[in-house]
Design an enzyme around this catalytic site. Structure first.
Site, PDB file in Angstrom:
ATOM      1  CG  ASP A  16     -22.066  -2.819 -60.204  1.00  0.00           C
ATOM      2  OD1 ASP A  16     -22.839  -3.666 -59.479  1.00  0.00           O
ATOM      3  OD2 ASP A  16     -21.248  -3.349 -61.133  1.00  0.00           O
ATOM      4  CG  ASP A 112     -25.827  -6.570 -57.500  1.00  0.00           C
ATOM      5  OD1 ASP A 112     -25.687  -6.718 -58.718  1.00  0.00           O
ATOM      6  OD2 ASP A 112     -24.299  -6.793 -57.141  1.00  0.00           O
ATOM      7  CD  GLU A 113     -25.553  -4.435 -62.756  1.00  0.00           C
ATOM      8  OE1 GLU A 113     -25.635  -3.860 -63.569  1.00  0.00           O
ATOM      9  OE2 GLU A 113     -25.577  -5.415 -63.190  1.00  0.00           O
TER      10      GLU A 113
END
Length: 419
Positions: A16, A112-113
């Protein structure tokens, strides 16, 4: 190194990125490092909303979705930047390229993860060593911080990655669940939002432990099929696999109908369009997706077909928006002759909680005001997790008869594809 890996189970990482948009801006302009920074829509207006902010800004009490004027009161020296989505996508692609250096089993779940299954990557080191290498490599190459959770399944890995931010690595085993997770408030569990938390608390379920020990029948009555599933999660169970193909799946949601009689009456045709849009919107709600493309099909009484499609600047999902765009396309394509069949299809689908919108500043503000759940991607991730509960208002909009509308679909997480 194989002795550090389970003989039957899996080893899952959840990576993350920390305060991603703000971190990318700091990597792009190192002079911003260590300073309170916020990314916001309508930066020149008081009604602007914080999309995300740096940890330095958070120390002053600045939060995602906070009005800009309020954030400036808390932190007068805060630097405000407009969102640069092309820049964020480029960083995201580079980040996922790094993850694939360790395993092919990488599943992006948002810009973004993502999850990694490193069970067969034991030659590269222990799970902790691999996590440390990933974290260091992302930071060294991209100048971006991330937190990583290490666990035997997706749920626990996601929970673990939230424990230490920024630049944290946390191992969470099933045997740790009673001591680590159970004492937490039920709202802190991944997959539980504010409204679901309120429902659970109304039944005296205030901690993750209480949820883990709750009656499954009671939970199903309270939350539907999601109730027992959340109980399983609270007990540390999650059998979902890391699926590298999930980000590339693509299907559309469409409905068509043959009219009872050929007609050139525009009012009747518009009513049919509205009925079709209702069916498509209902299925989109149930599947929790937005659409970035609309197409309409017209079949005339002479059996000739015509189709017209439109790419949307911003994803939509509401029935009224579907009707508006579909009518516009129909009028562009209809030649005035009698129509035998009409069809509407939503294409280029993006899952609600993974959508990385390239909103212009105006439409970001407009959408934020219209639906609080969608104010920012960051809020979805941090407060609701990757499987958010849909708003009660949205769920109540689906009647029993509507639940039977349509067939199966899937979605295309196109945040990496530059569409």
């Amino acid at each position: 190194m194989k002795e550090f890996y389970p003989k039957k189970g899996r080893v899952i990482l959840h990576v993350d990125m920390n305060s991603f948009y703000a971190s990318v801006e700091m990597a792009y302009d190192p002079e911003l490092k260590g300073k309170p920074l916020a990314i916001a829509g309508n930066v020149e207006e008081r009604k602007g909303i914080i999309i995300t902010c740096s940890y330095e800004a958070r120390k002053f009490g600045v939060k995602t979705t906070m009005p800009l004027w309020e954030a400036k009161k808390l932190c007068p020296n805060m630097i405000i930047k407009k969102p640069q989505f092309d820049r964020y996508r480029t960083a995201s692609v580079a980040m996922f390229d790094i993850l694939r250096e360790f395993t092919d089993l990488v599943e992006p779940v948002s810009i973004d993860e993502g999850y990694l299954d490193i069970t067969e990557s034991y030659k590269l080191g222990t799970p902790l060593e691999i996590a440390e290498t990933i974290q260091k490599r992302i930071y060294d190459r991209l100048d971006l911080p991330c937190s990583i959770g290490i666990a035997p399944n997706k749920f626990l890995a996601k929970m673990a990655s939230d424990f230490k931010k920024p630049m944290g690595i946390t191992v969470l085993r099933k045997r740790d669940v009673p001591s680590v997770l159970w004492p937490l408030a039920v709202e802190e569990m991944h997959g539980i939002g504010k409204k679901t938390g309120e429902k659970l608390r109304s039944q005296g379920i205030e901690t993750i432990k209480a949820l883990a020990e709750a009656d499954s029948i009671q939970l199903k009555g309270l939350l539907g099929i999601n109730g027992p599933r959340l109980k399983d999660r609270a007990n540390g169970f999650d059998n979902r696999h890391v699926d590298p193909q999930s980000a590339n799946e693509f299907k559309s949601i469409g409905n068509s109908t043959t009219l009872t009689k050929d007609t050139s009456n525009q009012q009747e045709l518009f009513l049919t369009i509205a009925e079709l849009a209702h069916k498509v919107a209902t299925r989109m709600k149930r599947k929790k997706v937005h659409t970035k493309g609309i197409s309409i099909t017209i079949r005339y009484s002479n059996r000739k077909n015509f189709s017209k499609s439109k790419k949307l600047n911003n994803p939509l999902k509401s029935e009224s928006d579907l009707i508006e765009v579909s009518k516009e396309l129909f009028l562009q394509g209809w030649d005035g002759n009698p129509v035998r069949l009409l069809g509407i299809t939503a294409t280029d689908l993006v899952e609600n909680n993974y959508v990385a919108k390239q909103l212009d500043l105006f439409s970001f503000e407009k959408e934020a005001e219209k639906e609080p759940l969608w104010k920012t991607i960051e809020q979805l991730k941090e407060k609701y997790g990757t499987k958010i509960i849909e708003p009660a208002s949205e769920r109540n909009g689906i009647s029993k008869s509507d639940e039977d509308v349509g067939t199966q679909t899937s979605f295309n997480k196109d945040f990496l594809q530059g569409k």
